[in-house]
Design an enzyme around this catalytic site. Structure first.
Site, PDB file in Angstrom:
ATOM      1  N   ASP A 185       0.711  -1.538   0.167  1.00  0.00           N
ATOM      2  CA  ASP A 185       0.334  -0.360  -0.063  1.00  0.00           C
ATOM      3  C   ASP A 185       0.300   1.145  -0.077  1.00  0.00           C
ATOM      4  O   ASP A 185       2.146   1.774   0.773  1.00  0.00           O
ATOM      5  CB  ASP A 185      -0.577   0.093   1.471  1.00  0.00           C
ATOM      6  CG  ASP A 185      -2.216   0.774   1.117  1.00  0.00           C
ATOM      7  OD1 ASP A 185      -1.993   1.854  -0.499  1.00  0.00           O
ATOM      8  OD2 ASP A 185      -2.403   1.364   2.373  1.00  0.00           O
ATOM      9  N   ASN A 191     -11.031  -2.381  -5.119  1.00  0.00           N
ATOM     10  CA  ASN A 191     -10.141  -1.434  -5.996  1.00  0.00           C
ATOM     11  C   ASN A 191     -11.590  -1.239  -7.546  1.00  0.00           C
ATOM     12  O   ASN A 191     -10.248  -0.354  -8.586  1.00  0.00           O
ATOM     13  CB  ASN A 191      -9.126  -2.241  -6.080  1.00  0.00           C
ATOM     14  CG  ASN A 191      -8.259  -2.600  -4.829  1.00  0.00           C
ATOM     15  OD1 ASN A 191      -7.165  -2.964  -4.678  1.00  0.00           O
ATOM     16  ND2 ASN A 191      -8.599  -0.805  -4.545  1.00  0.00           N
TER      17      ASN A 191
END
Ligand code: IPE
Ligand code: IPE
Ligand code: MG
Length: 252
Positions: free
Chosen positions: A24, A72
């Protein structure tokens, strides 16, 4: 120098067999330099290559990378498209290195949802690398832990309906076997970069007893040293699996 010192502190006999990573911070890293988010994703591919090779060198047998979550898909279309293109390009480009390094590629997730070209490239590389045995690299793509659990429950329910399984007998082993992760041991160590301290729908069932290492480092800047630090943090933990510390030390 620092790298060597860190490496020397690592116990080669206690390397985690399976490391899972929530990669991330690509977007924030790019923004910090005044670039578009996709530039961060591109830079993140270099980190992936380095971490994959470092993990293999250390003797990690399974490395699972969270590359694209079910959620996502809700990102702006341009970013999703750019990520898919980056995925195809990177897999194609990296396949020879995977071969050289003895790394087998596999995927978990709803890969049928990926664009056809992506799927084709992935299938080709999975096929090409299938006899490699040094380390298995598992890419989580269009993956979420809840999605996998739902799919597994559906499979088990269908088997029960067909009379292949007695609902009364359903246990952990049945769920383990029905998940996308059926062929892998549970992660020993879960790493998340970028300072967020959450799971974001990653391997929900599988991380029941994983050690978790959070680092503030953004994924494009995650270095070999940072990986060593995560392993050292892991080696400093006492995994008790519900027992007492004395039991683990076999003092009883
Ligand atoms: C992780 O980086 C990569 C993917 C989720 C595909 P992000 O894109 O989430 O970066 P941040 O969290 O916005 O900085
Ligand atoms: C988790 O990161 C998914 C991947 C790394 C692929 P996100 O950036 O999507 O997670 P949230 O939204 O911050 O929880
Ligand atoms: Mg993020």
């Amino acid at each position: 120098m620092a790298q060597k010192e860190l490496l020397n502190q690592i116990d080669p006999n206690r390397i985690p067999e399976h490391v899972a990573i929530i990669m991330d911070g690509n977007g924030r890293w790019a923004k910090k330099q005044g670039f578009l988010r996709i530039f961060g994703h591109r830079q993140g591919v270099d980190t992936v290559r380095n971490v994959v090779e470092t993990a293999a060198e250390m003797g990690v047998k399974y490395l699972t990378l969270y590359a694209f979550s079910t959620e996502n898909w809700n990102r702006p279309k341009a970013e999703v498209n750019a990520l898919m293109q980056l995925l195809v390009d990177s897999i194609k480009k990296e396949t020879p290195r995977l071969m050289q390094n003895g790394i087998r590629l596999e995927t978990i997730g709803n890969v049928e949802q990926l664009p056809a070209g992506c799927n084709k490239t992935l299938t080709e590389t999975v096929e090409a690398t299938r006899n490699n045995t040094r380390m298995t690299l598992i890419l989580a793509l269009s993956y979420s832990g809840r999605w996998d659990i739902i799919e597994a429950v559906r499979k088990i329910a269908m088997d029960a309906k067909k009379g292949l399984i007695d609902p009364e007998s359903i246990g952990e082993a049945d769920l383990n076997a029905a998940l996308n992760t059926a062929n892998y041991p549970n992660p020993d160590l879960l790493i998340r970069t970028s300072g967020e301290q959450r799971i974001s729908n990653f391997l929900l069932w599988e991380i029941a007893y994983s050690e978790i290492h959070f680092t503030n480092v953004l994924w494009p800047e995650f270095s070999t040293d940072d990986f060593y630090k995560a392993i050292l943090d892991y080696q400093g933990r006492e995994r008790r699996f519900g027992k007492t510390g004395d039991q683990i030390k076999q003092v009883v």
